[in-house]
Design a protein around this motif. Sequence first.
Motif, short mmCIF file in Angstrom:
data_model
loop_
_atom_site.label_atom_id
_atom_site.label_comp_id
_atom_site.label_asym_id
_atom_site.label_seq_id
_atom_site.Cartn_x
_atom_site.Cartn_y
_atom_site.Cartn_z
N ARG A 101 65.74 22.11 -14.00
CA ARG A 101 66.11 20.72 -13.70
C ARG A 101 66.54 19.96 -14.96
N ASP A 102 65.86 20.22 -16.07
CA ASP A 102 66.18 19.53 -17.31
C ASP A 102 67.38 20.13 -18.04
N LYS A 123 79.90 21.17 -17.00
CA LYS A 123 78.45 21.23 -16.91
C LYS A 123 77.93 19.98 -16.21
N LEU A 124 76.97 20.20 -15.33
CA LEU A 124 76.26 19.11 -14.67
C LEU A 124 74.80 19.19 -15.11
N HIS A 125 74.14 18.07 -15.12
CA HIS A 125 72.70 18.08 -15.35
C HIS A 125 72.06 18.79 -14.15
N GLY A 126 71.00 19.55 -14.37
CA GLY A 126 70.38 20.34 -13.32
C GLY A 126 69.92 19.51 -12.14
N ALA A 127 69.32 18.35 -12.41
CA ALA A 127 68.87 17.49 -11.31
C ALA A 127 70.05 16.98 -10.49
N HIS A 128 71.15 16.66 -11.15
CA HIS A 128 72.34 16.19 -10.43
C HIS A 128 72.94 17.31 -9.59
#
Length: 135
Positions: free
Chosen positions: A90-91, A100-105
């Motif tokens: 997630r982080d 790249k996307l943030h894991g939570a997004h």
Amino acid sequence: MSRDLVAHNKPVFDQLHPRIYAVAVGLIAWFALMAWVLFDRNAETSLSLIFVSVLFLVAVLVPWLMSLVWKKYQLPYERHPQQTSFKDWRDGDFAVWGAKLHGAHAAIDVLLPLIAVSFGLTAIGIVFAIVRASM
């Protein structure tokens, strides 16, 4: 004095975490269960619900079986040495088509349509039950 707003050395993942798949399967099961509980009123509806349930069952089982076959025949150098925790996934970042996307997004982007459909059907079914009871 330099203040970097970009976090360096964040891991980049190219696969969804297994918990994301588990939540997606749970949301599909919720959708099917609420369809049966809230809309099964007569024989004609039951037949349609059976077809939809079989469709969901196939949509869940085929990718799961394919992942089992893929894991079984994966080459030793392709295997991950250890499972990644959900917090680390997630982080970290998630690779999407060269970006790249943030894991939570990424998790939100994957699960939001299923959440909307599952809970939307539940809300519609509750309104349908209330209106039917008031008639």
